[in-house]
Design an enzyme around this catalytic site. Structure first.
Site, PDB file in Angstrom:
ATOM      1  N   SER A 208      -6.122 -15.415  21.054  1.00 39.47           N
ATOM      2  CA  SER A 208      -5.906 -14.004  20.733  1.00 39.47           C
ATOM      3  C   SER A 208      -4.908 -13.374  21.688  1.00 39.47           C
ATOM      4  O   SER A 208      -4.418 -12.282  21.429  1.00 39.47           O
ATOM      5  CB  SER A 208      -7.222 -13.233  20.872  1.00 39.47           C
ATOM      6  OG  SER A 208      -8.207 -13.791  20.063  1.00 39.47           O
TER       7      SER A 208
ATOM      8  N   GLU B 258      -1.117 -14.306  12.391  1.00 41.25           N
ATOM      9  CA  GLU B 258       0.061 -14.015  13.217  1.00 41.25           C
ATOM     10  C   GLU B 258       0.696 -15.338  13.630  1.00 41.25           C
ATOM     11  O   GLU B 258      -0.007 -16.206  14.168  1.00 41.25           O
ATOM     12  CB  GLU B 258      -0.339 -13.246  14.478  1.00 41.25           C
ATOM     13  CG  GLU B 258      -0.631 -11.780  14.236  1.00 41.25           C
ATOM     14  CD  GLU B 258      -1.061 -11.068  15.522  1.00 41.25           C
ATOM     15  OE1 GLU B 258      -0.494 -10.024  15.823  1.00 41.25           O
ATOM     16  OE2 GLU B 258      -1.981 -11.557  16.204  1.00 41.25           O
TER      17      GLU B 258
ATOM     18  N   HIS C 160      -2.597 -17.339  14.694  1.00 46.02           N
ATOM     19  CA  HIS C 160      -3.735 -16.490  15.039  1.00 46.02           C
ATOM     20  C   HIS C 160      -4.380 -15.939  13.767  1.00 46.02           C
ATOM     21  O   HIS C 160      -3.824 -15.054  13.115  1.00 46.02           O
ATOM     22  CB  HIS C 160      -3.253 -15.356  15.960  1.00 46.02           C
ATOM     23  CG  HIS C 160      -4.355 -14.471  16.442  1.00 46.02           C
ATOM     24  ND1 HIS C 160      -4.216 -13.121  16.602  1.00 46.02           N
ATOM     25  CD2 HIS C 160      -5.632 -14.749  16.787  1.00 46.02           C
ATOM     26  CE1 HIS C 160      -5.351 -12.606  17.029  1.00 46.02           C
ATOM     27  NE2 HIS C 160      -6.228 -13.572  17.150  1.00 46.02           N
TER      28      HIS C 160
ATOM     29  N   ASN D  54      -3.776  -7.509  18.591  1.00 43.57           N
ATOM     30  CA  ASN D  54      -4.673  -7.237  19.721  1.00 43.57           C
ATOM     31  C   ASN D  54      -4.062  -6.312  20.762  1.00 43.57           C
ATOM     32  O   ASN D  54      -4.787  -5.602  21.461  1.00 43.57           O
ATOM     33  CB  ASN D  54      -5.159  -8.540  20.356  1.00 43.57           C
ATOM     34  CG  ASN D  54      -6.305  -9.123  19.551  1.00 43.57           C
ATOM     35  OD1 ASN D  54      -7.200  -8.399  19.128  1.00 43.57           O
ATOM     36  ND2 ASN D  54      -6.272 -10.414  19.306  1.00 43.57           N
TER      37      ASN D  54
HETATM   38  N1  NAD Z   1     -13.973 -13.866  17.719  1.00 48.71           N
HETATM   39  C1  NAD Z   1     -12.947 -13.349  17.061  1.00 48.71           C
HETATM   40  O1  NAD Z   1     -13.080 -12.352  16.334  1.00 48.71           O
HETATM   41  C2  NAD Z   1     -11.589 -13.999  17.171  1.00 48.71           C
HETATM   42  C3  NAD Z   1     -10.569 -13.593  16.288  1.00 48.71           C
HETATM   43  C4  NAD Z   1      -9.321 -14.229  16.358  1.00 48.71           C
HETATM   44  C5  NAD Z   1      -9.102 -15.209  17.321  1.00 48.71           C
HETATM   45  N2  NAD Z   1     -10.098 -15.560  18.186  1.00 48.71           N
HETATM   46  C6  NAD Z   1      -9.817 -16.633  19.176  1.00 48.71           C
HETATM   47  O2  NAD Z   1     -10.351 -17.853  18.675  1.00 48.71           O
HETATM   48  C7  NAD Z   1     -10.743 -18.685  19.777  1.00 48.71           C
HETATM   49  C8  NAD Z   1     -12.188 -19.088  19.608  1.00 48.71           C
HETATM   50  O3  NAD Z   1     -12.991 -17.915  19.572  1.00 48.71           O
HETATM   51  P1  NAD Z   1     -14.430 -17.892  18.871  1.00 48.71           P
HETATM   52  O4  NAD Z   1     -14.779 -16.464  18.689  1.00 48.71           O
HETATM   53  O5  NAD Z   1     -14.457 -18.837  17.721  1.00 48.71           O
HETATM   54  O6  NAD Z   1     -15.329 -18.508  20.066  1.00 48.71           O
HETATM   55  P2  NAD Z   1     -16.743 -19.233  19.948  1.00 48.71           P
HETATM   56  O7  NAD Z   1     -17.326 -19.164  21.308  1.00 48.71           O
HETATM   57  O8  NAD Z   1     -17.511 -18.725  18.776  1.00 48.71           O
HETATM   58  O9  NAD Z   1     -16.348 -20.776  19.611  1.00 48.71           O
HETATM   59  C9  NAD Z   1     -15.711 -21.628  20.515  1.00 48.71           C
HETATM   60  C10 NAD Z   1     -16.194 -23.054  20.200  1.00 48.71           C
HETATM   61  O10 NAD Z   1     -15.439 -23.982  20.998  1.00 48.71           O
HETATM   62  C11 NAD Z   1     -16.314 -25.016  21.393  1.00 48.71           C
HETATM   63  N3  NAD Z   1     -15.766 -25.708  22.555  1.00 48.71           N
HETATM   64  C12 NAD Z   1     -15.842 -25.362  23.870  1.00 48.71           C
HETATM   65  N4  NAD Z   1     -15.196 -26.283  24.629  1.00 48.71           N
HETATM   66  C13 NAD Z   1     -14.720 -27.215  23.764  1.00 48.71           C
HETATM   67  C14 NAD Z   1     -13.977 -28.416  23.953  1.00 48.71           C
HETATM   68  N5  NAD Z   1     -13.585 -28.799  25.155  1.00 48.71           N
HETATM   69  N6  NAD Z   1     -13.668 -29.146  22.870  1.00 48.71           N
HETATM   70  C15 NAD Z   1     -14.055 -28.755  21.611  1.00 48.71           C
HETATM   71  N7  NAD Z   1     -14.755 -27.612  21.382  1.00 48.71           N
HETATM   72  C16 NAD Z   1     -15.075 -26.858  22.445  1.00 48.71           C
HETATM   73  C17 NAD Z   1     -17.635 -24.309  21.692  1.00 48.71           C
HETATM   74  O11 NAD Z   1     -18.721 -25.219  21.652  1.00 48.71           O
HETATM   75  C18 NAD Z   1     -17.680 -23.265  20.550  1.00 48.71           C
HETATM   76  O12 NAD Z   1     -18.349 -23.754  19.415  1.00 48.71           O
HETATM   77  C19 NAD Z   1     -10.470 -17.870  21.041  1.00 48.71           C
HETATM   78  O13 NAD Z   1      -9.208 -18.225  21.549  1.00 48.71           O
HETATM   79  C20 NAD Z   1     -10.456 -16.432  20.536  1.00 48.71           C
HETATM   80  O14 NAD Z   1      -9.692 -15.569  21.346  1.00 48.71           O
HETATM   81  C21 NAD Z   1     -11.344 -15.001  18.126  1.00 48.71           C
END
Ligand code: NAD
Length: 286
Positions: A120, A153, A141, A192
């Site tokens: 993000s 994005e 993104h 963001n």
């Molecule tokens: N939450 C949102 O609304 C949103 C929106 C757009 C982008 N993002 C971005 O997406 C990314 C993930 O966010 P999220 O909300 O899905 O987080 P989340 O915590 O729900 O999921 C992250 C996942 O990654 C896994 N993980 C951790 N270490 C790992 C590894 N070494 N290898 C493989 N898997 C691993 C975890 O077990 C978890 O299931 C971030 O960069 C975040 O900024 C989030």
């Protein structure tokens, strides 16, 4: 090279949604999680989302079955070796993402494979320089929930090649049916950089006792026709992710409006992360 084999790293909120939409579009998907337990939970998350889509009539049962048949959630990183596009969606922690891109560079065999991050806010250049192929690294993104929100994005770094960018755009638009906007490689990109200061302002308003959480959200829903208020949206995004994004923005621009308010820090330290833990600014059934 037509992209037909896609990898996703991380099967949380975003990775599971990305895997689902890619499988819905007909590609073969391998998702890698941190360990067996997380892989099981990730697959369950995708199954629940597909089942809900079928129950709501958004997907027919046969398609739902096909989607699940095209997906594998594993804990073995080597399963990404033959992928033409890998989308990284691990938590918003710079060192973790840098380590993930180093690993992807070692494992992914296709010389032309696109290595994308769903970050993000972390500058793509930091991830690109962890690899020996920065010309193939870019940001894709997606927005939450991925099956519902059309936006992607595209973020290109100073070193991203035009061919990799064109293939990523074609995949997002033509295969996934997403709407792509382009951003330069600045923390927070377009959405963001605009959204986070707004969410942080709502938290500061609550913190100062200015208004209740319910009234702040009702104000923006009823007065500005937003589909949800800023505090409910922060709960949906995850307070940990919101704080990590704010920190990246603050590190990049040093503007006080990006600094996480103490209330957000304390809630993250307390594990009150929003919907995913059942409690954030509001309470949720889990
Ligand atoms: N939450 C949102 O609304 C949103 C929106 C757009 C982008 N993002 C971005 O997406 C990314 C993930 O966010 P999220 O909300 O899905 O987080 P989340 O915590 O729900 O999921 C992250 C996942 O990654 C896994 N993980 C951790 N270490 C790992 C590894 N070494 N290898 C493989 N898997 C691993 C975890 O077990 C978890 O299931 C971030 O960069 C975040 O900024 C989030």
């Amino acid at each position: 090279m037509q992209i037909a084999c896609v990898g996703v790293v991380g099967c949380g909120l975003m990775g599971s949604g990305i895997a689902e939409v890619v499988a819905r579009a007909g590609s073969d998907v391998v998702v890698v999680e941190a360990d067996e337990v997380a892989a099981k939970a990730g697959l369950a998350r995708i199954e629940k989302s597909v089942d809900t889509a079928v129950a709501r009539g958004k997907l027919d049962a046969a398609t739902g079955e096909r989607v699940l048949g095209q997906l594998r959630v594993v804990s073995d990183f080597d399963a990404l070796a033959d992928r033409q596009l890998v989308i990284e969606a691990v938590p918003e922690v710079e060192q973790l993402k840098v380590a993930t891109f180093k690993r992807l560079d070692d494992v992914v065999e296709h010389g032309d494979a696109v290595l994308a991050s769903n970050t993000s806010s972390i500058p793509i250049m930091k991830l690109a320089m962890a690899t020996r192929r920065p010309e193939h690294v870019l940001g894709l993104h997606f927005f939450n929930p991925v099956p519902v929100l059309p936006l992607v994005e595209l973020v290109t770094s100073l070193l991203t090649g035009s061919d990799a960018a064109a293939r990523a755009v074609s995949f997002a638009e033509d295969s996934l049916g997403k709407c792509v906007i382009r951003s330069q490689d600045r923390a927070g990109f377009i959405v963001n950089a605009l959204l986070i200061p707004y969410l942080l302002s709502a938290i500061r308003m609550l913190e100062s006792g200015f208004a209740s959480a319910g009234d702040i959200d009702t104000g923006m829903v009823q007065g500005c026709a937003h589909p949800m208020g800023p505090l409910a949206l922060t709960d949906l995004i995850g307070l940990d992710t919101t704080m990590a994004v704010a920190e990246s923005l603050y590190t990049e621009f040093k503007e006080p409006l990006y600094a996480p308010p103490p209330m957000l820090s304390r809630m993250v330290e307390a594990g009150l992360l929003g919907r995913k833990t059942g409690r954030g600014f509001f309470d949720y059934e889990r």
